[in-house]
Design an enzyme around this catalytic site. Structure first.
Site, short mmCIF file in Angstrom:
data_model
loop_
_atom_site.label_atom_id
_atom_site.label_comp_id
_atom_site.label_asym_id
_atom_site.label_seq_id
_atom_site.Cartn_x
_atom_site.Cartn_y
_atom_site.Cartn_z
N HIS A 1 -11.28 -1.53 3.61
CA HIS A 1 -11.24 -1.07 5.00
C HIS A 1 -11.94 0.28 5.19
O HIS A 1 -12.03 0.76 6.30
CB HIS A 1 -9.78 -0.95 5.45
CG HIS A 1 -9.03 0.06 4.65
ND1 HIS A 1 -8.76 -0.11 3.30
CD2 HIS A 1 -8.54 1.28 4.97
CE1 HIS A 1 -8.13 0.95 2.85
NE2 HIS A 1 -7.98 1.82 3.83
N GLU B 1 -6.12 4.26 -6.12
CA GLU B 1 -7.35 4.67 -5.44
C GLU B 1 -7.67 6.07 -5.96
O GLU B 1 -6.86 6.98 -5.83
CB GLU B 1 -7.15 4.68 -3.93
CG GLU B 1 -8.47 4.80 -3.20
CD GLU B 1 -8.37 5.45 -1.84
OE1 GLU B 1 -9.28 5.27 -1.04
OE2 GLU B 1 -7.39 6.17 -1.59
N ASP C 1 0.86 -1.18 0.00
CA ASP C 1 0.00 0.00 0.00
C ASP C 1 0.90 1.24 0.00
O ASP C 1 1.66 1.46 0.94
CB ASP C 1 -0.90 -0.02 1.25
CG ASP C 1 -2.22 0.69 1.00
OD1 ASP C 1 -2.20 1.79 0.41
OD2 ASP C 1 -3.28 0.16 1.41
C1 NOJ Z 1 -7.71 6.26 1.65
C2 NOJ Z 1 -7.46 5.19 2.64
O1 NOJ Z 1 -7.99 4.02 2.16
C3 NOJ Z 1 -8.10 5.67 3.92
O2 NOJ Z 1 -8.17 4.64 4.87
C4 NOJ Z 1 -7.31 6.84 4.39
O3 NOJ Z 1 -7.97 7.40 5.50
C5 NOJ Z 1 -7.19 7.90 3.31
N1 NOJ Z 1 -6.95 7.37 2.01
C6 NOJ Z 1 -6.05 8.80 3.62
O4 NOJ Z 1 -4.84 8.12 3.46
#
Ligand code: NOJ
Length: 637
Positions: free
Chosen positions: A342, A268, A102
């Site tokens: 998550h 993402e 990640d």
């Molecule tokens: C996306 C992540 O999946 C999340 O858990 C996080 O709070 C934010 N990005 C900031 O990194």
């Protein structure tokens, strides 16, 4: 036809390490650890997983559970050591599996050495590694942030944090402890490239890239459009999501690092809705990244943010999925399939009915859907046994996520003592909070659900239903307790498939040419050796095996939505070069009937149902009846 690649065919399983399994090898009791992941590799292999993606296990103050990294090249002692990760990678390799890292490089932790230097003075050489801006003054002469952007996890707060000692604001889109890196600075980009190389050289296959479309901010930080007139701060993503230099930065990463390895990337990308924009990132000829997570489905009940309960219809889900199944592939890109991670509540609660009566059917319906859609499949820990949201009865002190905690605080401030407002807030949290995905994985019906030893308190409460819903009860050959798991660790590679599971797999996974009767001609469930109906876990295992055995259709084939005269049924056909399948999914708790158009939906045989008795006698065309939450898969004639 579509180019083949390992990252297209692989099944990826996301681990949230804090909640996966605690063997006690990390520094914090009741907290999951890396050895816990390594001890479950046979389990994951048996399920049908190819790649493990772990949420961040790097050094971190854990303000945002690891998404605030203070050292990209070291492991947080709570999770273990670098040697533990090397062991994990070796264990994966032994089983022909891979590790995905990640990568959280839109921001660092405020404890990262880079930020510590940056905030030390206005003239420090690393000052420009982050976004620093002088304060503005409002009409009354008060100090105000440089613009009106809101903090994403902070509700009601500015995205800018005031630094008392150097008298400037820094940008922190998520929490004050997560300052945004300034990608305009080439030294920052070089430092990020170095992090990627570090992990690829260590044996990782690639990256899930956290909020990667936020890395390029609009110069001048313009004010956001006002969406909430009552709020001081506004969602500013129109100025920092998919920003002006995004493609340049991604192409640079690709040219300098990714292209030198057989790597895989999934970005993402919140607030990415426009097909043309998305294809600019993932179309193969762009040489940026392989695929992204599109959040339309998991945002289907947001308005536009998490803490609201927007009404949605099965048709909405069907329309969204159908759109991305076709548009991305036609545009030279590649889809990702997922319903959980998550950051979202449990899918069985959200998209089906998690009451005892329908929960198994609902979980299997979603498994049938996901294993028969095109693209790379991502499964989230616990989804394979149908874990659901925790109940409304939990006290607010059980909420651990910074986002939930901030929302709860805000609602307390706003409620002015009005209890009914808090009841409503709780109801929304019960449906939507990220916490639901973060309760410990339910391994057994033992103490702490087998997540950590009996005498230890898990960092987050175990869901109430762990006695009924757990891995040991659902996965043949995986009844092992924590104690057994640690015994096994030294014991080397064990046969990954138990006898019972192997027997079922033999029954099911077809061999030979894809022309023959490659789907079992008997119906689901194929009774296990004990004559039991299939568990949710077994249904997933079977579905994943089926997907792989027919990857020409399920991974690479074309997708056609079917018009079936009932808006609550999601119906589609998957077509490969040599075979084709029809899928019908009833997204309601009612018995429904529908007209199946003869062309192109004619089936020659229904082969799979999520009901224990299988598809039974069902019409092959014309009028067809589906039971509540029933899913059917048939071979197309
Ligand atoms: C996306 C992540 O999946 C999340 O858990 C996080 O709070 C934010 N990005 C900031 O990194």
């Amino acid at each position: 036809s579509t180019q083949r690649a390992y990252w297209k065919e692989s099944v990826v399983y996301q681990v949230y390490p804090a909640s996966f399994l605690s063997t006690g090898s990390g520094s914090q009791p009741g907290w999951g650890d890396i050895k816990g992941i390594t001890s479950k590799l046979d389990y994951l292999k048996d399920l049908g997983v190819d790649i493990v993606w772990s949420s961040p296990f790097f050094k971190s103050p854990q303000v945002d559970l690891g998404y605030d990294i203070s050292d990209y090249k070291d492991i947080d002692p709570r999770y273990g050591t670098l040697a533990d990760v090397d062991e994990l990678i070796a264990g994966l390799k032994q089983r022909d599996m891979k590790l995905m890292i990640d990568l959280v490089v839109n921001h660092t932790s405020d404890q990262h050495a880079w930020f510590q230097e940056s905030r030390s003075s206005q003239t420090n050489p690393k000052r420009s590694w982050y976004h620093w801006q002088p304060a503005k003054t409002d009409a009354d002469g008060n100090r105000v942030p440089p613009n009106n952007w809101a903090m994403q996890l902070g509700e009601a707060h500015s995205a800018w944090t005031w630094d008392e000692s150097t008298q400037e604001y820094y940008l922190s889109l998520f929490t004050p402890e997560q300052p945004d890196l300034n990608w305009e600075n080439p030294d920052v980009r070089a430092a990020v490239h170095d992090v990627l190389r570090f992990w690829l050289d260590r044996g990782a296959c690639g990256f899930r890239m956290d909020v990667i479309n936020h890395i390029s901010k609009e110069p001048g930080y313009p004010d956001a459009r006002v969406i909430y007139p009552d709020s001081r701060y506004q969602p500013g993503h129109e100025h920092y999501a998919n920003g002006p230099r995004l493609h340049e930065f991604l192409q640079e990463i690709n040219a300098k690092v990714l292209s030198k390895y057989d790597s895989m990337t999934v970005g993402e990308m919140p607030f990415a809705r426009d097909t043309t924009e998305i294809l600019k990132v993932i179309a193969a000829d762009r040489k940026e990244i392989n695929m992204i997570f599109i959040f339309d489905i998991v945002n289907v009940d947001d308005d536009p943010f998490r803490f609201s309960l927007k009404q949605w219809k099965p048709k909405d889900v069907a329309t969204i999925i159908s759109k991305w199944q076709t548009d991305l592939v036609q545009g030279g890109g590649w889809p990702s399939i997922f319903l959980e991670n998550h950051d979202h509540p449990r899918s069985v609660t959200r998209f089906t009915d998690d009451s005892p009566r329908y929960r198994d059917l609902g979980a299997k319906l979603l498994a049938l859907m996901q294993t028969t859609l095109g693209g790379t499949l991502y499964l989230y820990q616990g989804e394979e046994v149908g874990m659901k949201n925790f109940p409304l009865s939990w006290d607010a002190s059980e909420y651990k996520d910074i986002e939930t905690v901030n929302y709860w605080k805000k609602m307390q401030d706003l409620s002015g003592g009005d209890e009914s407002k808090m009841v409503e807030a709780k109801r929304i949290i019960q449906r939507k909070a990220r916490d639901h995905a973060r309760t410990p994985v339910q391994w057994s019906d033992g103490p702490n659900a087998g997540f950590c030893p009996e005498n230890v308190t898990p960092w987050m409460r175990v869901n109430d239903d762990c006695k009924e819903v757990n891995v040991a009860a659902q996965a043949p050959g995986h009844q092992n307790t924590l104690k057994d798991a640690s015994k096994e660790q030294g014991g080397g590679l064990k046969s990954s498939i138990s006898k019972a599971a192997q027997k079922m797999a033999d029954n099911f996974a077809p061999v030979g040419s894809s022309l023959g009767p490659v789907v079992p001609t008997h119906s689901m469930p194929i009774p296990s050796s004990e004559g039991e109906p299939l568990s949710v876990w077994q249904f997933w295992q079977r579905g994943l095996a089926n997907r792989k055995a027919h990857k020409d259709v399920f991974v690479y084939g074309t997708f056609e939505a079917l018009n079936v005269s009932n808006e609550d049924v999601f119906a589609y056909r998957r077509v490969g070069e040599k075979e084709a399948f029809v899928v019908l999914l009833n997204f309601t708790g009612e018995t429904v009937s529908l007209d199946l158009p003869e062309k192109p939906a004619k089936t020659s045989k229904w082969v799979i149902s999520n009901y224990a008795e299988g598809p039974t006698d069902r019409a092959l065309q014309g009028k067809i009846t589906l039971k509540p939450w029933e899913g059917l898969l048939g071979t197309a004639a």
